[in-house]
Write a protein that holds these residues in place. Sequence first.
Motif, PDB file in Angstrom:
ATOM      1  N   ILE A  87       0.881  -1.158   0.000  1.00 46.76           N
ATOM      2  CA  ILE A  87       0.000   0.000   0.000  1.00 46.76           C
ATOM      3  C   ILE A  87       0.922   1.212   0.000  1.00 46.76           C
ATOM      4  CG2 ILE A  87      -1.805   1.247   1.228  1.00 46.76           C
ATOM      5  CD1 ILE A  87      -2.612  -1.549   2.414  1.00 46.76           C
ATOM      6  N   ILE A  88       0.902   1.947  -1.095  1.00 46.43           N
ATOM      7  CA  ILE A  88       1.854   3.027  -1.311  1.00 46.43           C
ATOM      8  C   ILE A  88       1.121   4.355  -1.244  1.00 46.43           C
ATOM      9  CG2 ILE A  88       3.562   3.978  -2.893  1.00 46.43           C
ATOM     10  CD1 ILE A  88       2.835   0.571  -3.704  1.00 46.43           C
ATOM     11  N   VAL A  89       1.497   5.172  -0.272  1.00 47.79           N
ATOM     12  CA  VAL A  89       0.833   6.454  -0.040  1.00 47.79           C
ATOM     13  C   VAL A  89       1.672   7.597  -0.599  1.00 47.79           C
ATOM     14  CG1 VAL A  89      -0.354   5.546   1.991  1.00 47.79           C
ATOM     15  CG2 VAL A  89       1.823   6.769   2.272  1.00 47.79           C
ATOM     16  N   MET A  90       1.026   8.751  -0.748  1.00 45.19           N
ATOM     17  CA  MET A  90       1.687   9.872  -1.412  1.00 45.19           C
ATOM     18  C   MET A  90       2.334  10.874  -0.467  1.00 45.19           C
ATOM     19  SD  MET A  90       1.377   9.102  -4.535  1.00 45.19           S
ATOM     20  CE  MET A  90       0.801   7.435  -4.793  1.00 45.19           C
ATOM     21  N   ASP A  91       1.872  10.951   0.778  1.00 47.25           N
ATOM     22  CA  ASP A  91       2.462  11.933   1.697  1.00 47.25           C
ATOM     23  C   ASP A  91       2.310  11.468   3.139  1.00 47.25           C
ATOM     24  OD1 ASP A  91      -0.181  12.677   2.606  1.00 47.25           O
ATOM     25  OD2 ASP A  91      -0.320  14.190   1.026  1.00 47.25           O
ATOM     26  N   ASP A  92       2.824  12.270   4.067  1.00 51.11           N
ATOM     27  CA  ASP A  92       2.812  11.888   5.482  1.00 51.11           C
ATOM     28  C   ASP A  92       1.409  11.796   6.063  1.00 51.11           C
ATOM     29  OD1 ASP A  92       5.567  11.619   5.596  1.00 51.11           O
ATOM     30  OD2 ASP A  92       5.897  13.655   6.333  1.00 51.11           O
ATOM     31  N   GLU A  93       0.507  12.679   5.644  1.00 50.24           N
ATOM     32  CA  GLU A  93      -0.875  12.607   6.130  1.00 50.24           C
ATOM     33  C   GLU A  93      -1.540  11.305   5.664  1.00 50.24           C
ATOM     34  OE1 GLU A  93      -2.934  14.420   8.289  1.00 50.24           O
ATOM     35  OE2 GLU A  93      -0.949  15.164   8.829  1.00 50.24           O
ATOM     36  N   ASN A  94      -1.331  10.948   4.402  1.00 52.07           N
ATOM     37  CA  ASN A  94      -1.868   9.668   3.902  1.00 52.07           C
ATOM     38  C   ASN A  94      -1.291   8.518   4.705  1.00 52.07           C
ATOM     39  OD1 ASN A  94      -1.414  10.676   0.421  1.00 52.07           O
ATOM     40  ND2 ASN A  94      -3.032  11.262   1.815  1.00 52.07           N
ATOM     41  N   TYR A  95       0.008   8.596   4.990  1.00 50.26           N
ATOM     42  CA  TYR A  95       0.684   7.538   5.750  1.00 50.26           C
ATOM     43  C   TYR A  95       0.046   7.394   7.134  1.00 50.26           C
ATOM     44  CZ  TYR A  95       4.417   4.685   7.699  1.00 50.26           C
ATOM     45  OH  TYR A  95       5.127   3.657   8.279  1.00 50.26           O
ATOM     46  N   LYS A  96      -0.177   8.520   7.791  1.00 45.36           N
ATOM     47  CA  LYS A  96      -0.794   8.507   9.118  1.00 45.36           C
ATOM     48  C   LYS A  96      -2.204   7.897   9.053  1.00 45.36           C
ATOM     49  CE  LYS A  96      -2.678  12.011  11.335  1.00 45.36           C
ATOM     50  NZ  LYS A  96      -2.943  13.366  11.658  1.00 45.36           N
ATOM     51  N   ASP A  97      -2.996   8.319   8.073  1.00 44.31           N
ATOM     52  CA  ASP A  97      -4.373   7.834   7.953  1.00 44.31           C
ATOM     53  C   ASP A  97      -4.439   6.342   7.638  1.00 44.31           C
ATOM     54  OD1 ASP A  97      -5.370  10.387   8.461  1.00 44.31           O
ATOM     55  OD2 ASP A  97      -5.583  10.883   6.332  1.00 44.31           O
ATOM     56  N   GLU A 106       1.814  -6.825  10.501  1.00 43.15           N
ATOM     57  CA  GLU A 106       1.960  -7.258   9.111  1.00 43.15           C
ATOM     58  C   GLU A 106       1.334  -6.232   8.168  1.00 43.15           C
ATOM     59  OE1 GLU A 106       0.588 -10.825   6.056  1.00 43.15           O
ATOM     60  OE2 GLU A 106       0.073 -10.988   8.179  1.00 43.15           O
ATOM     61  N   GLN A 107       0.154  -5.754   8.504  1.00 47.61           N
ATOM     62  CA  GLN A 107      -0.502  -4.739   7.674  1.00 47.61           C
ATOM     63  C   GLN A 107       0.282  -3.437   7.685  1.00 47.61           C
ATOM     64  OE1 GLN A 107      -4.581  -4.514   9.053  1.00 47.61           O
ATOM     65  NE2 GLN A 107      -5.149  -6.421   8.012  1.00 47.61           N
ATOM     66  N   ARG A 108       0.819  -3.027   8.820  1.00 44.92           N
ATOM     67  CA  ARG A 108       1.615  -1.793   8.903  1.00 44.92           C
ATOM     68  C   ARG A 108       2.866  -1.886   8.034  1.00 44.92           C
ATOM     69  NH1 ARG A 108      -1.078  -1.355  13.573  1.00 44.92           N
ATOM     70  NH2 ARG A 108       0.036  -2.866  14.835  1.00 44.92           N
ATOM     71  N   ARG A 109       3.470  -3.070   7.975  1.00 40.33           N
ATOM     72  CA  ARG A 109       4.682  -3.246   7.165  1.00 40.33           C
ATOM     73  C   ARG A 109       4.404  -3.139   5.664  1.00 40.33           C
ATOM     74  NH1 ARG A 109       5.855  -7.033  11.295  1.00 40.33           N
ATOM     75  NH2 ARG A 109       4.961  -8.740  10.079  1.00 40.33           N
ATOM     76  N   LYS A 110       3.173  -3.272   5.241  1.00 43.53           N
ATOM     77  CA  LYS A 110       2.805  -3.161   3.824  1.00 43.53           C
ATOM     78  C   LYS A 110       2.789  -1.712   3.343  1.00 43.53           C
ATOM     79  CE  LYS A 110      -0.391  -7.079   3.772  1.00 43.53           C
ATOM     80  NZ  LYS A 110      -1.746  -7.474   3.358  1.00 43.53           N
ATOM     81  N   ILE A 111       2.730  -0.774   4.268  1.00 39.77           N
ATOM     82  CA  ILE A 111       2.534   0.637   3.940  1.00 39.77           C
ATOM     83  C   ILE A 111       3.885   1.324   3.736  1.00 39.77           C
ATOM     84  CG2 ILE A 111       1.498   2.811   4.679  1.00 39.77           C
ATOM     85  CD1 ILE A 111      -0.239   1.001   6.634  1.00 39.77           C
ATOM     86  N   SER A 112       4.013   2.021   2.613  1.00 42.12           N
ATOM     87  CA  SER A 112       5.226   2.795   2.350  1.00 42.12           C
ATOM     88  C   SER A 112       4.841   4.076   1.614  1.00 42.12           C
ATOM     89  CB  SER A 112       6.237   1.980   1.538  1.00 42.12           C
ATOM     90  OG  SER A 112       5.663   1.546   0.337  1.00 42.12           O
ATOM     91  N   ARG A 113       5.793   4.989   1.564  1.00 40.85           N
ATOM     92  CA  ARG A 113       5.595   6.251   0.843  1.00 40.85           C
ATOM     93  C   ARG A 113       6.120   6.086  -0.582  1.00 40.85           C
ATOM     94  NH1 ARG A 113       6.991   7.064   5.958  1.00 40.85           N
ATOM     95  NH2 ARG A 113       5.887   8.603   7.210  1.00 40.85           N
TER      96      ARG A 113
END
Length: 166
Positions: A87-97, A106-113
């Motif tokens: 799950i690739i987000v575009m900015d820090d606010e997206n990352y936080k949300d 495991e789900q948190r590890r899927k998230i990157s910028r």
Amino acid sequence: MSKKTSLLFVCLGNICRSPAAEGIMRHITKEHMMEDYVDIDSAGIGSWHAGELPDRRMRSHGSAHGYDFSSRARQIKQEDMQRFDHIIVMDDENYKDVTAMARTDEQRRKISRMTDFCKHHPGHTAVPDPYYGGDRGFELVIELLEDGCKELLKQIAQKHGVAYLL
């Protein structure tokens, strides 16, 4: 062949940055004949634009580069946290949300910028929202997304043991 790698690109409303990332990744995946290895989608944090096409300015700038940005906006859902490999987000606010939606490590590890994958734009820590800006903002988004998507696809190719040439 191993299971396809699934990617979800996320921005605030799913009308500028994330559908552009989806369109660019689809384009370069096809260009490198890797469609059998990657599933690609995009979503937004909010539901404000659900069902809409991407912003007309983003589509116009994308078209000028040979991209098709025609996916329909949707909101990220809890089941996306399980369904997608990345799950690739575009900015820090997206990352936080998006991180707040994760129920497991495991789900948190899927998230990157997205900028984590950029190799040619070292000063950028986010893909800025171009919505309230001018033409240069849309062009910068495309440049950053091209950079990040190419590196991400390179990593996926390595995972699948596929030759990948830039």
